[in-house]
Design an enzyme around this catalytic site. Structure first.
Site, PDB file in Angstrom:
ATOM      1  N   ASP A 479     -58.484 -29.576   9.303  1.00 19.85           N
ATOM      2  CA  ASP A 479     -58.042 -30.302   8.114  1.00 19.85           C
ATOM      3  C   ASP A 479     -57.222 -29.390   7.200  1.00 19.85           C
ATOM      4  O   ASP A 479     -57.225 -28.155   7.351  1.00 19.85           O
ATOM      5  CB  ASP A 479     -59.286 -30.818   7.381  1.00 19.85           C
ATOM      6  CG  ASP A 479     -59.027 -32.067   6.561  1.00 19.85           C
ATOM      7  OD1 ASP A 479     -57.848 -32.385   6.320  1.00 19.85           O
ATOM      8  OD2 ASP A 479     -60.006 -32.707   6.149  1.00 19.85           O
ATOM      9  N   ASP A 549     -56.042 -41.187   6.118  1.00 18.83           N
ATOM     10  CA  ASP A 549     -57.393 -41.417   5.600  1.00 18.83           C
ATOM     11  C   ASP A 549     -57.631 -42.893   5.364  1.00 18.83           C
ATOM     12  O   ASP A 549     -58.752 -43.300   5.085  1.00 18.83           O
ATOM     13  CB  ASP A 549     -57.584 -40.660   4.283  1.00 18.83           C
ATOM     14  CG  ASP A 549     -58.073 -39.249   4.533  1.00 18.83           C
ATOM     15  OD1 ASP A 549     -58.473 -38.953   5.673  1.00 18.83           O
ATOM     16  OD2 ASP A 549     -58.051 -38.436   3.601  1.00 18.83           O
TER      17      ASP A 549
HETATM   18  C1  DGJ Z   1     -59.724 -35.324   4.594  1.00 17.99           C
HETATM   19  C2  DGJ Z   1     -59.742 -35.910   5.966  1.00 17.99           C
HETATM   20  O1  DGJ Z   1     -58.588 -36.647   6.189  1.00 17.99           O
HETATM   21  C3  DGJ Z   1     -60.991 -36.743   6.124  1.00 17.99           C
HETATM   22  O2  DGJ Z   1     -60.993 -37.394   7.357  1.00 17.99           O
HETATM   23  C4  DGJ Z   1     -62.194 -35.852   5.969  1.00 17.99           C
HETATM   24  O3  DGJ Z   1     -62.218 -34.926   7.015  1.00 17.99           O
HETATM   25  C5  DGJ Z   1     -62.149 -35.152   4.633  1.00 17.99           C
HETATM   26  N1  DGJ Z   1     -60.899 -34.504   4.401  1.00 17.99           N
HETATM   27  C6  DGJ Z   1     -63.250 -34.153   4.513  1.00 17.99           C
HETATM   28  O4  DGJ Z   1     -63.179 -33.421   3.369  1.00 17.99           O
END
Ligand code: DGJ
Length: 745
Positions: A479, A549
């Site tokens: 991430d 997301d």
């Molecule tokens: C952003 C990501 O896109 C999510 O899927 C998740 O992993 C969160 N960060 C976790 O902090």
């Protein structure tokens, strides 16, 4: 495929069966652009394509030759200042402060295959027969700066890959102020420009506009390629659509700051530039040093945008993505993020995993929150050891329990970041990107580590590798949850601060290279607050990326549709999440959530224990379906049939390589009453094969389905006959078509 150099006319012609790219050495020794488009027959001399006419008010390279001006001659590596007034592809500040350059053609060579680009992601070949690469050397006699242009033409793809290397062969230091990977001067501007833009949770929406006089551009100055604009664009001729007409697609294989622009001048010629964003870029090149730009890939299609996408999909799937997972169907996963966020214990995770296993899931992924003192997003980033208060047996213990259930185990990292409340920050406060003495901007309470420094990358590598060596980890979600601010490195002198953005991303690539090298069987999924770094650069290291997301099925239609313009379906991370959805709070039916997620890597982003028995049965069926058809869905040919940007219905489909199996996804956002009869003309089938529609049981020849169409009308709303389940909003259907043995003879 061939690359021909005509000595007499000094003309290069790169071509395969579909594309021609023609250049010539101009009278002033510079490299000129003659043609880029559909394959044309070769000839000894194309100099008639050099359209020169006397222009009033012009400036001329040759005092007496009123026809020769770089202001309107099409060039390959233009510089500003000697009669060319457009944005340049290369700008070098010399010791005396001048930026004027005179890049003279010196030599060329042709090699089989394609060389790699040191430290950078790039397309590649597996044998010499797959491609030919032309290296053209230009040189500025005064500064002795050498410019090497690399052009690769592929045998099987209607694509040309291009990059540039600048070598300082002179005795004095210079500064690169701009070094674009790609420049194409087109003779007109009769194009529509299409870009993929949006924001967090709204990534890669399709945006269009006509080219007009002036500059139009997309780019990023955030340090990551960004949610806002993707490093991809296409130009399509008037009248071109998904299936017919001419399209040029351009993709930059890079994950940092970028610029892609079209400049239409007063004579309606167009210059396309793509590369590292020149703002804040300043690369010191001492005598003997060289600089390699990222690679750009140009695709030509005379079969519309879908034709272009298929070339990108095949090229990127098999000759950009690499490694063990490249050609393999992807494991169906269950990620705990939306199931628990930070609120989990080892037992809770195991109970989610148990249910996932019962449903047929193959991989359980532990997301954010397992390390350091991380109980929310204020602390812990940088401390990549399990938090014993949450995971008494560490990652090793948890991974063993998950493996004991018969599942693979995956783990989340955010390697490039640190919280102020972390042991790493306390030990190395100077390891973040920041300007000494100035306030440091936060993003999600975190700071960006200075990946331009080798020791920082080494330290993170050791922490991650230790976990991967000790525990059974089969997957990593990498991430990256904030963009760069105060871009300054304490590890570099003042006159190299303009290098930090690029050195940062080189550090990211280096860490990826080392980890994928040491752990070749681990599946990497890239992520940046969803799709903030979903680009071709990442695809070289991570064959899949979390697309957004936003996991709402309706929103995902647009996100996945846009993403498919350039990126293969096997790379699009897509999950079924809870209802109501956590981003838009919409209630969509479970089957629609799955019907959208099938066209991607597929997984679940929820606690399956929270579902009713009936829903669990549905999930089991969904997983069984995905296992049966994922080869077609992820690696078949993908066709966009109806755009979510243009109406209430979206339709797309995937067809197996042998054309015997097709899966059609049909989606309707809002329900309609007493609607028209609807048909969708399919694509990519074999016209002579007879397909059984597994939904209706009916038989249809491929030509019928592609010309007359698949009937998608239904009893919509209102007086639904007894026994028929009424449709609702957010309705969707999957049609599977399987070829039967009997064919038309
Ligand atoms: C952003 C990501 O896109 C999510 O899927 C998740 O992993 C969160 N960060 C976790 O902090």
């Amino acid at each position: 495929m061939n690359i021909i150099f005509h000595e007499k006319s000094k003309t290069f012609h790169l071509f395969n069966n579909e594309i021609s790219y023609i250049m010539t050495v101009l009278r002033n020794g510079h490299l000129g652009q003659l043609y880029c488009g559909k394959r044309i027959r070769d000839r000894e001399d194309f100099s008639h394509l050099l359209e020169m006419c006397e222009r009033p008010m012009g400036s001329y390279v040759y005092d007496t030759d009123r026809l020769f001006s770089l202001d309107y001659l099409k060039q390959e590596m233009p510089v500003y200042g000697s009669t060319d007034y457009h944005a340049p592809a290369l700008e070098i500040v010399q010791k005396n402060g001048s930026r004027i350059m005179d890049l003279q053609f010196v030599s060329y060579s042709i090699e089989e295959g394609k060389p790699g680009l040191e430290g950078l992601p790039a397309t590649y070949t597996e044998s010499g027969e797959e491609a030919l690469t032309l290296r053209i050397v230009l040189r500025d006699p005064l500064t002795e700066i050498k410019v090497e242009l690399l052009y690769t033409v592929f045998e099987k793809y209607s694509a040309v890959a291009r990059s540039m290397r600048v070598v300082n062969e002179g005795g004095e230091e210079v500064h690169l102020a701009r070094a674009m990977s790609f420049c194409l001067d087109l003779p007109d501007c009769d194009y529509e420009w299409v870009q993929l833009s949006g924001s967090w949770a709204r990534e890669r929406h399709v945006k269009k506009r006509r080219l007009e006089e002036g500059i139009q551009a997309i780019g990023s100055m955030r340090g990551n390629s960004s949610h806002e604009h993707n490093p991809f664009l296409l130009l399509r001729r008037s009248g071109a659509d998904e299936y017919q007409g001419e399209v040029l697609g351009l993709s930059l294989i890079y994950s940092g700051n970028f610029l892609m622009q079209a400049e239409v001048d007063c004579h309606r010629q167009t210059r396309i530039l793509a590369g590292i964003h020149p703002d804040c870029f300043d690369w010191k090149l001492e005598a003997g040093e060289c600089f390699q730009t990222p690679e750009a890939v140009l695709v030509y299609s005379d079969q519309g945008m879908n034709g272009m996408s298929q070339t990108f999909h095949r090229l990127y799937q098999s000759r950009l993505a690499r490694g063990y997972w490249r050609d393999k169907v992807r494991p169906i996963l269950n990620n705990n993020w939306e199931a628990t966020y930070f609120d989990f214990t080892e037992d809770k995770l195991v109970s989610i995993a148990e249910k996932a296993k019962e449903c047929g899931v193959e991989l359980f992924v532990l997301d954010d929150g397992w390390f350091g003192k991380r109980s929310d997003d204020h602390a812990g980033l940088g401390d990549w050891q399990a938090n014993p208060e949450r995971l008494a047996n560490g990652i090793t213990g948890l991974a063993e329990r998950i493996e004991g259930l018969g599942l693979k185990f995956g783990l989340w990292f955010e390697p490039e970041m640190v919280n102020r409340d972390s042991d790493l920050y306390r030990a190395h406060p100077d390891w973040i990107l920041h300007v000494p003495g100035r306030r440091e901007s936060q993003g999600r309470y975190q700071y960006v580590l200075d990946f331009s420094r080798r020791e920082v990358v080494d330290c993170i590598y050791e922490m991650m590798a230790k976990i991967l060596r000790e525990a059974k980890v089969s997957y990593i979600k990498w991430d990256m949850n904030r963009s760069i601010t105060e871009c300054y490195s304490e590890g570099l002198p003042a006159d190299r601060q303009g290098e930090v953005f690029h050195r940062y991303i080189l550090g990211v690539y280096d860490l990826y290279e080392r980890l994928t090298g040491e752990f070749p069987q681990v599946l990497f999924e890239s992520c940046a607050s969803g799709g903030g770094r979903f680009d071709a650069g990442m695809l070289y290291y991570a064959p899949q990326g979390w697309a957004s997301d936003n996991s709402d099925a309706v929103e995902r239609l647009k996100i996945q549709y846009g993403t498919s313009f350039c990126y293969p379906i096997s790379s699009i991370g897509s999950h079924v999440s809870a209802a109501p959805n956590h981003q838009v709070f919409r209630n969509t039916p479970l089957h629609t959530r799955a019907n959208v997620a099938y066209f991607g890597t597929f997984g679940y982003e929820l606690d399956l224990n929270s579902l009713s028995e009936e829903e669990v049965c549905q999930v089991k069926e969904q997983i069984a379906f995905m296992k049966k058809y994922r080869q077609v869905l992820q690696f078949g040919r993908f066709y966009r049939l109806k755009s979510p940007f243009e109406g209430n219905e979206t339709v797309w489909m995937a067809v197996s390589e042998d054309k015997r199996t097709a899966v059609v996804g049909w989606y309707r956002v809002l329900n309609v009453v007493n609607d028209a009869y609807t048909r969708v003309r399919l694509a990519g089938l074999d016209p002579a094969l007879r397909y059984r529609n597994l939904r209706s049981g009916t038989l249809h020849y491929g030509d019928e389905l592609m010309n007359l169409g698949l009937i998608t009308s239904d009893a919509t709303a209102g007086q639904v006959p007894a026994g028929v389940k009424p449709c609702t909003d957010y309705e969707s259907r999957i049609y599977v078509l399987e070829a039967e043995e009997e064919t038309l003879l």
